[in-house]
Design a protein around this motif. Structure first.
Motif, PDB file in Angstrom:
ATOM      1  N   PRO A 187       0.808  -1.223   0.000  1.00 27.23           N
ATOM      2  CA  PRO A 187       0.000   0.000   0.000  1.00 27.23           C
ATOM      3  C   PRO A 187       0.838   1.268   0.000  1.00 27.23           C
ATOM      4  CG  PRO A 187      -0.043  -1.052   2.159  1.00 27.23           C
ATOM      5  CD  PRO A 187       0.631  -2.009   1.227  1.00 27.23           C
ATOM      6  N   SER A 201       1.335  -0.354  -5.767  1.00 23.43           N
ATOM      7  CA  SER A 201       0.098  -0.464  -4.989  1.00 23.43           C
ATOM      8  C   SER A 201      -1.099  -0.552  -5.915  1.00 23.43           C
ATOM      9  CB  SER A 201      -0.048   0.763  -4.081  1.00 23.43           C
ATOM     10  OG  SER A 201      -1.341   0.801  -3.498  1.00 23.43           O
ATOM     11  N   GLY A 238      -4.109   0.163  -4.896  1.00 20.34           N
ATOM     12  CA  GLY A 238      -5.014   1.252  -4.530  1.00 20.34           C
ATOM     13  C   GLY A 238      -4.837   1.645  -3.082  1.00 20.34           C
ATOM     14  N   ASP A 239      -5.624   2.599  -2.657  1.00 21.67           N
ATOM     15  CA  ASP A 239      -5.487   3.138  -1.303  1.00 21.67           C
ATOM     16  C   ASP A 239      -6.289   2.314  -0.304  1.00 21.67           C
ATOM     17  OD1 ASP A 239      -3.878   5.107  -2.342  1.00 21.67           O
ATOM     18  OD2 ASP A 239      -5.523   6.521  -2.623  1.00 21.67           O
ATOM     19  N   TYR A 240      -5.863   1.077  -0.141  1.00 18.11           N
ATOM     20  CA  TYR A 240      -6.474   0.186   0.842  1.00 18.11           C
ATOM     21  C   TYR A 240      -5.444  -0.883   1.187  1.00 18.11           C
ATOM     22  CZ  TYR A 240      -7.386  -2.011  -3.673  1.00 18.11           C
ATOM     23  OH  TYR A 240      -7.255  -2.509  -4.948  1.00 18.11           O
ATOM     24  N   VAL A 241      -5.728  -1.689   2.218  1.00 20.07           N
ATOM     25  CA  VAL A 241      -4.766  -2.674   2.705  1.00 20.07           C
ATOM     26  C   VAL A 241      -5.339  -4.071   2.505  1.00 20.07           C
ATOM     27  CG1 VAL A 241      -3.470  -3.498   4.698  1.00 20.07           C
ATOM     28  CG2 VAL A 241      -3.871  -1.047   4.412  1.00 20.07           C
ATOM     29  N   LEU A 242      -4.513  -4.971   1.952  1.00 11.27           N
ATOM     30  CA  LEU A 242      -4.864  -6.373   1.787  1.00 11.27           C
ATOM     31  C   LEU A 242      -4.121  -7.204   2.815  1.00 11.27           C
ATOM     32  CD1 LEU A 242      -4.522  -6.483  -2.105  1.00 11.27           C
ATOM     33  CD2 LEU A 242      -6.663  -6.405  -0.815  1.00 11.27           C
ATOM     34  N   ASN A 243      -4.529  -8.464   2.983  1.00 15.09           N
ATOM     35  CA  ASN A 243      -3.837  -9.342   3.920  1.00 15.09           C
ATOM     36  C   ASN A 243      -2.453  -9.726   3.425  1.00 15.09           C
ATOM     37  OD1 ASN A 243      -5.843  -9.402   5.853  1.00 15.09           O
ATOM     38  ND2 ASN A 243      -6.904 -11.134   4.900  1.00 15.09           N
TER      39      ASN A 243
END
Length: 399
Positions: free
Chosen positions: A96, A143, A145-150
């Motif tokens: 991210p 990245s 996008g503006d979010y978090v993945l596991n």
């Protein structure tokens, strides 16, 4: 293209055996290997993470297993492909905190012969791995996008699909890549298929009439409207004003020669510097005037200033072939989709009996070749009409 992916969940990458990407692997267009990071941990529990220095929640991936895994990827890749002893991949690390992954970056990476992906987990990878890898190979942190993945696996699935579909032969019909969303900064236009009327809803009349110039204009307008409504941040200044539609177009006359000479010099300066052999950048006025007489030359102006031009004619040596030349856009407006618009317009000017399109460009003119190939043109074998050039052709699609 060779792809290597390192993950603690190699089974997560199984979807890459499906659909067009899976077919590309089976056809030998894509050589993809997945490596289990835990194979490079040497304790009984195959540990790849530990607590963070400085405290805090979560775990951090250890540098040792990553260094061994990446060394293994490089060594195996060189031996498997008989690569040069100093060949290395470009390492992609999804995260991210990276630069946004875009269609432009996908195109750049599609030109690379070898990519490796490092799938982080937990709180991320020890920062020293980035430094260590950067001393051995190009590293890019990207990245979605503006979010978090596991973890990075989902991002790798998306990136590999976006990149691999651009490789020659992966998409059966290369023309389907033309004017897709984000290819030139705009979203794709609405698409329709049979029946012409369904549930009381009709296909726009312009798409049924066979007027290619009108269709091209309608599609461009739809792309601008859709982008303005959904992603106004993507609109470049040229597109926001309607592109060529906002400029004054007319057939060139000998009076346009001085301005055409200046535009030609400006547009061909990079080519002249690159090859040192092309004379178009130094044409005298008489030669420019002769070209206006020999070709159907179109110019686009705004407030009297010449901003774009093209020329077309029936090919003098190839029957039923439409010759396209001198697609030129003022340098400060380049990179905004006007070149693709000029190419579409040049094709629309062809008479009905034309069966193929022909154009010529420098053999090392990367940007031009990328534009033409995306538009469905294919390089003909051998040297082009002029030294240091290639000829490209495209079959006209029957409608």
């Amino acid at each position: 293209m060779r792809l290597d992916v390192v993950s603690i969940f190699p089974e997560y990458l199984a979807p890459l055996d499906l659909s067009l990407i899976g077919k590309a692997r089976r056809d030998g267009l894509l050589d993809l290997a997945v490596h289990d990071l835990r194979d490079f941990a040497h304790d009984r529990h195959r540990t790849v993470d530990d607590t963070p220095y400085g405290g805090g929640a979560g775990m951090v991936m250890k540098p040792g297993p990553w260094a061994e895994a990446l060394d293994h990827v490089v060594t195996q890749g060189r031996s498997r492909d008989n690569s040069a002893v100093d060949a290395v991949p470009t390492l992609i690390i999804p995260g991210p905190g990276g630069e946004p992954f875009t269609q432009q970056i996908a195109r750049e990476l599609a030109d690379e012969p070898w990519l490796a992906f490092a799938c982080g987990r937990y709180e991320g990878i020890d920062e020293r791995v980035y430094e260590w890898a950067g001393e051995r190979m190009p590293v890019r942190v990207l990245s979605l996008g503006d979010y978090v993945l596991n973890g990075g696996e989902v991002a790798v699935l998306a990136m590999v699909e976006a990149i691999a579909r651009l490789l020659p032969g992966v998409i059966g019909n290369a023309e389907s890549l033309i004017e897709e969303s984000h290819e030139d900064g705009l979203l794709e236009y609405p698409v329709y298929t049979k029946p012409a009327e369904w549930d009381g809803r009709a296909v726009p009349e312009v798409l049924l009439g066979g007027n290619h110039q009108a269709i091209a204009k309608w599609r461009h307008e739809q792309r601008i409207q859709r982008t303005a409504a959904r992603r106004p941040d993507l609109l470049p200044p040229a597109a926001a004003t309607g592109g060529l539609a906002e400029l004054e177009e007319r057939i060139a006359t000998p009076a346009d020669a001085p301005d055409l000479q200046v535009l030609t010099r400006a547009c061909w300066a990079p080519e002249f510097a690159r090859y040192g052999m092309f004379g178009a950048g130094e044409e005298d006025l008489e030669t420019v005037r002769d070209g206006i007489q020999e070709w159907d030359t179109r110019v686009w102006r705004k407030d009297g200033k010449l901003l774009a031009s093209l020329r077309v004619r029936p090919h003098p040596e190839h029957e039923a072939t439409w010759q396209i030349g001198r697609l030129m856009v003022a340098p400060y407006l380049q990179g905004r989709g006007l070149g693709r618009e000029l190419l579409s317009y040049a094709e629309s000017l062809a008479p009905e009996d034309v069966r193929s399109f022909w154009l010529n460009t420098g053999a090392k003119s990367t940007e031009n070749l990328r534009l033409y190939k995306k538009a469905g043109y294919r390089v003909r074998p051998g040297e082009g009409e002029f030294p240091g050039t290639v000829d490209l052709t495209k079959r006209r699609v029957a409608t």
